[in-house]
Write a protein that holds these residues in place. Sequence first.
Motif, mmCIF file in Angstrom:
data_model
loop_
_atom_site.group_PDB
_atom_site.id
_atom_site.type_symbol
_atom_site.label_atom_id
_atom_site.label_comp_id
_atom_site.label_asym_id
_atom_site.label_seq_id
_atom_site.Cartn_x
_atom_site.Cartn_y
_atom_site.Cartn_z
ATOM 1 N N LEU A 111 0.885 -1.258 0.055
ATOM 2 C CA LEU A 111 -0.115 0.138 -0.021
ATOM 3 C C LEU A 111 0.868 1.197 0.004
ATOM 4 O O LEU A 111 1.312 1.820 0.980
ATOM 5 C CB LEU A 111 -0.844 0.086 1.312
ATOM 6 C CG LEU A 111 -1.858 -1.325 1.431
ATOM 7 C CD1 LEU A 111 -2.550 -1.211 2.649
ATOM 8 C CD2 LEU A 111 -2.802 -1.219 0.047
ATOM 9 N N LEU A 112 1.465 1.717 -1.217
ATOM 10 C CA LEU A 112 2.096 2.628 -1.214
ATOM 11 C C LEU A 112 1.619 3.939 -0.618
ATOM 12 O O LEU A 112 0.390 4.181 -0.478
ATOM 13 C CB LEU A 112 2.415 3.022 -2.735
ATOM 14 C CG LEU A 112 3.252 1.825 -3.547
ATOM 15 C CD1 LEU A 112 3.398 1.969 -4.885
ATOM 16 C CD2 LEU A 112 4.780 1.981 -2.609
ATOM 17 N N PRO A 113 2.473 4.805 -0.064
ATOM 18 C CA PRO A 113 3.803 5.033 -0.140
ATOM 19 C C PRO A 113 4.728 4.075 0.712
ATOM 20 O O PRO A 113 5.921 4.237 0.751
ATOM 21 C CB PRO A 113 4.370 6.570 0.249
ATOM 22 C CG PRO A 113 3.029 6.735 0.818
ATOM 23 C CD PRO A 113 1.672 6.050 0.645
ATOM 24 N N LYS A 114 4.084 3.136 1.375
ATOM 25 C CA LYS A 114 4.789 2.327 2.142
ATOM 26 C C LYS A 114 5.238 0.906 1.491
ATOM 27 O O LYS A 114 4.547 0.510 0.690
ATOM 28 C CB LYS A 114 3.700 1.762 3.460
ATOM 29 C CG LYS A 114 4.381 0.945 4.513
ATOM 30 C CD LYS A 114 3.457 0.602 5.642
ATOM 31 C CE LYS A 114 4.337 -0.027 6.836
ATOM 32 N NZ LYS A 114 3.387 -0.298 7.944
ATOM 33 N N TYR A 115 6.537 0.806 1.920
ATOM 34 C CA TYR A 115 7.404 -0.283 1.103
ATOM 35 C C TYR A 115 7.448 -0.144 -0.137
ATOM 36 O O TYR A 115 7.223 -0.907 -1.170
ATOM 37 C CB TYR A 115 6.594 -1.626 1.577
ATOM 38 C CG TYR A 115 6.492 -2.134 2.836
ATOM 39 C CD1 TYR A 115 7.584 -1.504 3.666
ATOM 40 C CD2 TYR A 115 5.368 -2.523 3.669
ATOM 41 C CE1 TYR A 115 7.689 -2.185 4.960
ATOM 42 C CE2 TYR A 115 5.298 -2.772 4.788
ATOM 43 C CZ TYR A 115 6.642 -2.896 5.685
ATOM 44 O OH TYR A 115 6.364 -2.913 6.892
ATOM 45 N N ARG A 116 8.184 0.768 -0.606
ATOM 46 C CA ARG A 116 8.778 0.975 -2.106
ATOM 47 C C ARG A 116 9.855 0.069 -2.016
ATOM 48 O O ARG A 116 10.707 0.110 -1.196
ATOM 49 C CB ARG A 116 9.266 2.394 -2.554
ATOM 50 C CG ARG A 116 8.163 3.422 -2.337
ATOM 51 C CD ARG A 116 8.634 4.866 -2.980
ATOM 52 N NE ARG A 116 7.800 5.918 -2.954
ATOM 53 C CZ ARG A 116 7.902 7.302 -3.160
ATOM 54 N NH1 ARG A 116 9.275 7.623 -3.403
ATOM 55 N NH2 ARG A 116 6.931 8.102 -3.096
ATOM 56 N N GLY A 117 9.948 -0.656 -3.163
ATOM 57 C CA GLY A 117 11.368 -1.461 -3.339
ATOM 58 C C GLY A 117 11.073 -2.932 -3.668
ATOM 59 O O GLY A 117 9.671 -3.218 -4.008
ATOM 60 N N GLY A 118 11.960 -3.767 -3.775
ATOM 61 C CA GLY A 118 11.773 -5.202 -4.410
ATOM 62 C C GLY A 118 11.263 -6.364 -3.433
ATOM 63 O O GLY A 118 10.938 -7.196 -3.746
#
Length: 322
Positions: A111-118
């Motif tokens: 649920l962006l902006p939480k946990y951007r990335g791989g």
Amino acid sequence: MTSIVFMGTPDFSVPVLQGLVDAGYTIKAVVTQPDKAVGRKQRLQSSPVKKLASQLKLPVLQPAKLSGSPEMAEIIQMAPDLIITAAFGQFLPTKLLKTARIAAVNVHGSLLPKYRGGAPIQRAIMAGDPETGITVMYMAKKMDAGDIIAQKAIPIAADDDAGTLFAKLAIVGRDLLLAQLPDIIHGTAKRIPQNEDQVTFAYNIQPAEEELDFRRSAAALERQIRGLKPDPGAYLRHAGERIKVWGAIVREDSPAHTPGTIVAKGKHELAVATGNGALAITQLQPAGKASMPITSYLNGAGQHLQVGDTFADLPAAEAAHE
């Protein structure tokens, strides 16, 4: 019908690609990571997305690196209406994003902006989050920073591991994307800018994070085990060997002991002291062996273990207790 270049690699991406095909969209090409050598014999293995694309007889491109590659030039020449990504595993150059005549869209497992990335799904479990979800978003040059089109949250069950949560979110991602595509195509989809003050990152799992440090709390270690299952897996060190741990239960009522000490041994569990509580191991995999229930291990290689023995060798580096 709207033409699409689809980009994805793991199992998470498979339902999304299949859903697009079933919905009648024209897939001009499927882009996925190169085949990887796996196992002791280093046999090349195709990604789940490549396997599906081959079954569907779709053209497959596998650039080691997109930027400046012949494959990227081929995609640009295709001039697709949409570029859709779902856990592809590489950055997309701005030049490529601009190739899409309508939009470049990403299906992201948080649920962006939480946990951007791989590693958003793994990180959500390891953090003990009560829920996670899917974000369908417009792609931007900055990692996972594009405007949000739609989101859907789901709870994280107490027994969810990365594998089960990936499977659940893949279906949610497929359905959410398909529901939004008509509006995306017609230019009427929402554009909700992300709040930069709320951004957190979910970087890829590093090898050092796979080792269980029993100075941490039992609850944190149990989440680590679930977050790293089925790949790459968490492990402990015992007598100089790595033992993968695939299942464990938190025993919070255990009295304090030196971390790594066996505090209880039963037919179906082996409880090891941690920095807070004890971790009852229920499933493990000794080096060079198949995964087995703790009962089988205690009847075999672990039959000599007794309460008070040190079972887990602590990592050399100091770690903060949780």
